[in-house]
Design a protein around this motif. Sequence first.
Motif, PDB file in Angstrom:
ATOM      1  N   GLY A 100       0.872  -1.228   0.003  1.00 12.71           N
ATOM      2  CA  GLY A 100       0.034  -0.023  -0.085  1.00 12.71           C
ATOM      3  C   GLY A 100       0.730   1.131   0.140  1.00 12.71           C
ATOM      4  N   SER A 101       0.480   2.148  -0.825  1.00 10.85           N
ATOM      5  CA  SER A 101       1.082   3.672  -0.677  1.00 10.85           C
ATOM      6  C   SER A 101       2.320   3.673  -1.608  1.00 10.85           C
ATOM      7  CB  SER A 101       1.503   4.024   0.616  1.00 10.85           C
ATOM      8  OG  SER A 101       1.161   5.260   0.751  1.00 10.85           O
ATOM      9  N   CYS A 102       2.601   2.487  -2.527  1.00 17.39           N
ATOM     10  CA  CYS A 102       3.682   2.221  -3.146  1.00 17.39           C
ATOM     11  C   CYS A 102       3.467   2.213  -4.375  1.00 17.39           C
ATOM     12  CB  CYS A 102       4.568   1.220  -2.935  1.00 17.39           C
ATOM     13  SG  CYS A 102       5.383   1.511  -1.164  1.00 17.39           S
ATOM     14  N   ALA A 161      12.302  12.785  -6.451  1.00 13.17           N
ATOM     15  CA  ALA A 161      11.455  11.663  -5.474  1.00 13.17           C
ATOM     16  C   ALA A 161      10.308  12.255  -4.887  1.00 13.17           C
ATOM     17  CB  ALA A 161      12.605  10.737  -4.693  1.00 13.17           C
ATOM     18  N   GLY A 162       9.574  11.576  -4.433  1.00 16.05           N
ATOM     19  CA  GLY A 162       8.180  12.020  -3.578  1.00 16.05           C
ATOM     20  C   GLY A 162       8.700  12.830  -2.489  1.00 16.05           C
ATOM     21  N   ALA A 163       9.675  12.379  -1.752  1.00 17.98           N
ATOM     22  CA  ALA A 163      10.034  13.254  -0.553  1.00 17.98           C
ATOM     23  C   ALA A 163      10.967  14.409  -1.096  1.00 17.98           C
ATOM     24  CB  ALA A 163      10.999  12.377   0.062  1.00 17.98           C
ATOM     25  N   HIS A 164      11.594  14.441  -1.898  1.00 19.08           N
ATOM     26  CA  HIS A 164      12.470  15.680  -2.930  1.00 19.08           C
ATOM     27  C   HIS A 164      11.404  16.438  -3.517  1.00 19.08           C
ATOM     28  CE1 HIS A 164      16.112  16.700  -4.912  1.00 19.08           C
ATOM     29  NE2 HIS A 164      16.423  17.070  -4.163  1.00 19.08           N
ATOM     30  N   GLY A 165      10.238  16.204  -3.927  1.00 19.27           N
ATOM     31  CA  GLY A 165       9.105  16.736  -4.316  1.00 19.27           C
ATOM     32  C   GLY A 165       8.650  17.634  -3.122  1.00 19.27           C
ATOM     33  N   GLU A 166       8.348  17.055  -1.805  1.00 20.86           N
ATOM     34  CA  GLU A 166       7.982  17.638  -0.869  1.00 20.86           C
ATOM     35  C   GLU A 166       8.805  18.713  -0.461  1.00 20.86           C
ATOM     36  OE1 GLU A 166       6.742  15.069   2.530  1.00 20.86           O
ATOM     37  OE2 GLU A 166       6.317  13.438   1.029  1.00 20.86           O
ATOM     38  N   LEU A 167      10.100  18.404  -0.423  1.00 23.12           N
ATOM     39  CA  LEU A 167      10.984  19.489  -0.068  1.00 23.12           C
ATOM     40  C   LEU A 167      10.974  20.809  -0.898  1.00 23.12           C
ATOM     41  CD1 LEU A 167      13.606  20.103   1.912  1.00 23.12           C
ATOM     42  CD2 LEU A 167      14.972  19.173   0.262  1.00 23.12           C
ATOM     43  N   ALA A 194      -0.654  11.128   8.020  1.00 21.56           N
ATOM     44  CA  ALA A 194       0.225  11.374   7.050  1.00 21.56           C
ATOM     45  C   ALA A 194       1.495  10.393   6.731  1.00 21.56           C
ATOM     46  CB  ALA A 194       0.808  12.861   7.105  1.00 21.56           C
ATOM     47  N   HIS A 195       2.026  10.379   5.346  1.00 21.73           N
ATOM     48  CA  HIS A 195       3.330   9.619   5.404  1.00 21.73           C
ATOM     49  C   HIS A 195       4.334  10.270   6.254  1.00 21.73           C
ATOM     50  CE1 HIS A 195       6.663   7.868   2.815  1.00 21.73           C
ATOM     51  NE2 HIS A 195       5.744   7.122   2.817  1.00 21.73           N
ATOM     52  N   GLY A 196       5.363   9.466   6.751  1.00 20.16           N
ATOM     53  CA  GLY A 196       6.205  10.354   7.587  1.00 20.16           C
ATOM     54  C   GLY A 196       7.130  11.320   7.030  1.00 20.16           C
ATOM     55  N   THR A 197       7.254  11.414   5.498  1.00 20.73           N
ATOM     56  CA  THR A 197       8.116  12.274   4.982  1.00 20.73           C
ATOM     57  C   THR A 197       7.214  13.650   5.083  1.00 20.73           C
ATOM     58  OG1 THR A 197       6.895  11.748   2.838  1.00 20.73           O
ATOM     59  CG2 THR A 197       8.897  10.573   3.145  1.00 20.73           C
ATOM     60  N   ASN A 198       5.986  13.605   5.261  1.00 18.25           N
ATOM     61  CA  ASN A 198       5.353  15.123   5.389  1.00 18.25           C
ATOM     62  C   ASN A 198       5.952  15.625   6.523  1.00 18.25           C
ATOM     63  OD1 ASN A 198       2.009  14.500   4.108  1.00 18.25           O
ATOM     64  ND2 ASN A 198       3.951  13.928   3.123  1.00 18.25           N
ATOM     65  N   CYS A 267      -0.350  19.317  -1.457  1.00 17.48           N
ATOM     66  CA  CYS A 267      -1.190  18.184  -1.303  1.00 17.48           C
ATOM     67  C   CYS A 267      -0.149  17.118  -1.692  1.00 17.48           C
ATOM     68  CB  CYS A 267      -2.041  18.038  -2.411  1.00 17.48           C
ATOM     69  SG  CYS A 267      -3.131  16.550  -2.590  1.00 17.48           S
ATOM     70  N   ASP A 268      -0.345  16.073  -0.997  1.00 24.33           N
ATOM     71  CA  ASP A 268       0.974  15.037  -1.436  1.00 24.33           C
ATOM     72  C   ASP A 268       0.368  14.222  -2.351  1.00 24.33           C
ATOM     73  OD1 ASP A 268       1.971  12.263  -1.364  1.00 24.33           O
ATOM     74  OD2 ASP A 268       2.478  12.616   0.701  1.00 24.33           O
ATOM     75  N   GLY A 269       0.754  14.067  -3.361  1.00 26.75           N
ATOM     76  CA  GLY A 269       0.212  13.438  -4.696  1.00 26.75           C
ATOM     77  C   GLY A 269       0.533  11.982  -4.933  1.00 26.75           C
ATOM     78  N   ALA A 270       1.093  11.475  -3.960  1.00 27.65           N
ATOM     79  CA  ALA A 270       1.707   9.919  -4.169  1.00 27.65           C
ATOM     80  C   ALA A 270       0.420   8.975  -4.512  1.00 27.65           C
ATOM     81  CB  ALA A 270       2.265   9.537  -2.871  1.00 27.65           C
ATOM     82  N   ASN A 271      -0.818   9.110  -4.190  1.00 27.77           N
ATOM     83  CA  ASN A 271      -1.823   8.475  -4.172  1.00 27.77           C
ATOM     84  C   ASN A 271      -2.554   8.877  -5.691  1.00 27.77           C
ATOM     85  OD1 ASN A 271      -1.188   6.937  -2.100  1.00 27.77           O
ATOM     86  ND2 ASN A 271      -2.604   7.949  -0.653  1.00 27.77           N
ATOM     87  N   ILE A 291       4.211  14.768  -7.793  1.00 30.64           N
ATOM     88  CA  ILE A 291       3.800  13.461  -8.385  1.00 30.64           C
ATOM     89  C   ILE A 291       4.951  12.446  -8.312  1.00 30.64           C
ATOM     90  CG2 ILE A 291       2.847  12.631 -10.629  1.00 30.64           C
ATOM     91  CD1 ILE A 291       1.930  15.784 -11.152  1.00 30.64           C
ATOM     92  N   ASN A 292       4.602  11.457  -7.864  1.00 25.84           N
ATOM     93  CA  ASN A 292       5.658  10.373  -7.910  1.00 25.84           C
ATOM     94  C   ASN A 292       5.457   9.531  -9.328  1.00 25.84           C
ATOM     95  OD1 ASN A 292       4.428  10.788  -5.087  1.00 25.84           O
ATOM     96  ND2 ASN A 292       6.226   9.603  -4.628  1.00 25.84           N
ATOM     97  N   LEU A 293       6.338  10.180 -10.313  1.00 23.32           N
ATOM     98  CA  LEU A 293       6.426   9.531 -11.552  1.00 23.32           C
ATOM     99  C   LEU A 293       6.675   7.859 -11.530  1.00 23.32           C
ATOM    100  CD1 LEU A 293       8.241  11.786 -14.066  1.00 23.32           C
ATOM    101  CD2 LEU A 293       5.992  11.811 -13.561  1.00 23.32           C
ATOM    102  N   HIS A 294       7.286   7.734 -10.315  1.00 25.18           N
ATOM    103  CA  HIS A 294       7.441   6.146 -10.119  1.00 25.18           C
ATOM    104  C   HIS A 294       6.456   5.374  -9.595  1.00 25.18           C
ATOM    105  CE1 HIS A 294       9.001   8.469  -7.236  1.00 25.18           C
ATOM    106  NE2 HIS A 294       8.960   7.656  -6.204  1.00 25.18           N
ATOM    107  N   LYS A 295       5.633   5.993  -9.290  1.00 28.86           N
ATOM    108  CA  LYS A 295       4.251   5.245  -8.860  1.00 28.86           C
ATOM    109  C   LYS A 295       3.404   5.452  -9.641  1.00 28.86           C
ATOM    110  CE  LYS A 295       5.306   6.019  -3.838  1.00 28.86           C
ATOM    111  NZ  LYS A 295       4.963   6.690  -2.782  1.00 28.86           N
ATOM    112  N   THR A 296       2.557   6.679 -10.084  1.00 21.92           N
ATOM    113  CA  THR A 296       1.446   6.803 -10.874  1.00 21.92           C
ATOM    114  C   THR A 296       1.811   6.469 -12.154  1.00 21.92           C
ATOM    115  OG1 THR A 296       0.589   8.541  -9.562  1.00 21.92           O
ATOM    116  CG2 THR A 296      -0.176   8.465 -11.552  1.00 21.92           C
TER     117      THR A 296
END
Length: 517
Positions: A100-102, A161-167, A194-198, A267-271, A291-296
Motif C-alpha cells: 500500500g502507498s507504493c 523523488a516524492g520526498a524531494h518533491g515535498e522539499l 500522513a506519510h512520515g515524509t510530510n 497536497c501529497d500526490g503519491a496517491n 507527483i511520484n512518476l515512479h508510482k502513478t
Amino acid sequence: MTHSTDLRGRGEAVEGGDAIETVLGHRGLQLEEALIFEQDSAGSSGVDLPTAPEAPDRLGTFRRQGRIGLPGLSEPEVVRHYTRLSQKNYAIDMGLYPLGSCTMKHNPRLNEAVVRLPGLAGAHPMQPVETVQGALALIDELAHWLKELTGMPAVAMSPAAGAHGELCGMMCIRAALDARGDSKRRRVLVPESAHGTNPATAAQCGFTVDPIPANAKGRVDLAAFRAKLGDDVAALMLTNPNTCGLFEPDIIAIGSDLHEAGGYFYCDGANFNALVGRVRPGDLGIDCMHINLHKTFSTPHGGGGPGAGPVVLSQALAPHAPLPWVVHSGDGFALVEHEGDAGDAKPFGRLKGFHGQMGMFVRALAYMLSHGKDGLRQVAEDAVLNANYVLAGLEDVMTVSFDGPCMHEVLFDDRFLKGSGVSTLDFAKAMIDEGYHPMTMYFPLVVHGAMLVEPTETESKAGLDAFIEVMRSLAARAKAGDADSFISAPRLTPRRRLDETAAARKPVLRWREEAAE
Ligand SMILES: *Cc1c(COP(=O)(O)O)cnc(C)c1O
C-alpha cells in the motif's frame, strides 16, 4: 576464505516441523550464496591486465602498503554471484506486490524500449542545448501533460523523488512567505495519517509540525482542522486520497478555509493513481503537489530508486520554482539555468544537479502517450475497482478499518487477529511462504496493526482471486489457533525470521573478517 559453514542450515526447508538439511545449504536449484568478499581468491580477476610499467614513486609515505581490499573473482564467478542474488530478490516482474502507498504496478516494456533509444540513452546533461533539442522537447511535453492532468499552471521538474518533491514544494512555500514578508507563519498542519515524509519535510524547512486528528471515518476532522487555523499557519500538507485509501470529501472546504486564513495548501500526490484522468487536483484548490512518476506513471522503483517527483505549482508559488527550467522560443528550446536569466521569477535556488531524472521522464511520457487521456482515466478506475474487489473478497474474514468503499488501496487492521496470538507481522511473514510479498504493515498509524493493500490496476481478476484465496485461508488458519506456524514463518525462504529491530537499530553495513567467523 571459502564458504563459511555457519551460513548453512539457516534457510532449512521445513516439512512437518522437521528441518531438511542439505550438504551445502542449497535448496533445490536455489543456491546458497556466500558474500562476494568470502569468495575472494587473491590474484583472480575478470581481466588480464598487462604488468604496469615501473614509474617513479612520488607518493612517499602515502603509498598504499597492503592489498586494495577488493575481492578477486573471475568473470563467471561474478556473473553467478549477482544472478544468484537477483533470484533471492522479489520483483514486480515476478508477481503481485501489494505494498500500500507504493503503487507497484507493471512497468510496460514499451517504456523500456523507448528509454533505450540511443539518442535518449546516450544524451549527456552537459551537451550544448542545440544538440539536445529533442530531450528538452520531451521534458517540455511531459511538463505539459503533468499540468493538464493536474489542472495546474506550472511544474518544477527537477525533484528526484516524492520526498524531494515535498522539499521542493515546502521550499517554494517558505520562499513565497518570505517574499511577502510574512515571517510569523511557521506552523504546518499535518494529518495524523500522513506519510512520515510530510512532517519530516516540514521540520526540515524550519516549520513546526502540528498534527490534526482523524475522525471516526478515517478523514480529517474538519472541526479540529478549523480550530488549528491561525495567522501563524504556513501550510497544510494533506494526502488525497489519504493513506487510509479514502477520499477526503471536505477537501474543497479545507482548501478555502486554509486560504482564507492565509496558509498554502500542499497536497501529497503519491496517491494520484486513484485520481489520474478523473480529478484535477488544481480544481480542488491546492497550491502544490508532488507527483511520484515512479508510482502513478509506472517507472520502475523499489530497492531504493530511481524515482522522479515533479511538483505542480499554483500561480502564487510558480515564481519561486527552483532552477533550471525549459523555455521555448522561436529558436527552439533552451534552459534557464541562472537567476539573472529568470526574468521576474524569484527561484528559491537549485535543488539538484542538472534537470531531473531523464530516464524516468522518458518512461513516464511513453506511458502517458501509450495510454492517452482516456487510458489514464481507466488506470484510475481499474485501480479503484481492483482495490474494492479485494475489499469485497476479504471483508468478512479480515477487519476493514473504515466503512464504505475505498479508493485505490484498502486498509485492514488486526482486530480479526485478536486472541489468536498472531500479529500483523506474523501474518505478513506467513504470506511470504505462500508466494506473496507482504502488504504495507503498521502504516498508517491511525489504526492498530495496519495492513494496507494496494493491488493496482495491472492485476488480473484471476491474480486477485488467487491472492484473496490465500489471504482467506491464512485468516482462517490464524483464527483456528495455528499461531505456531505463523510465529515461525517464513519457513521456506533462504533466511528465516530476522531480528528486524536490531537490523534497523544496529545495522552492520560493513563486511569484516571477524563478522564472517
Ligand atoms: C511514496 C510516498 C511518499 C514519498 O515518495 P518517495 O518517492 O518514496 O520519496 C510520500 N507520501 C506518500 C503518501 C507516499 O506514498
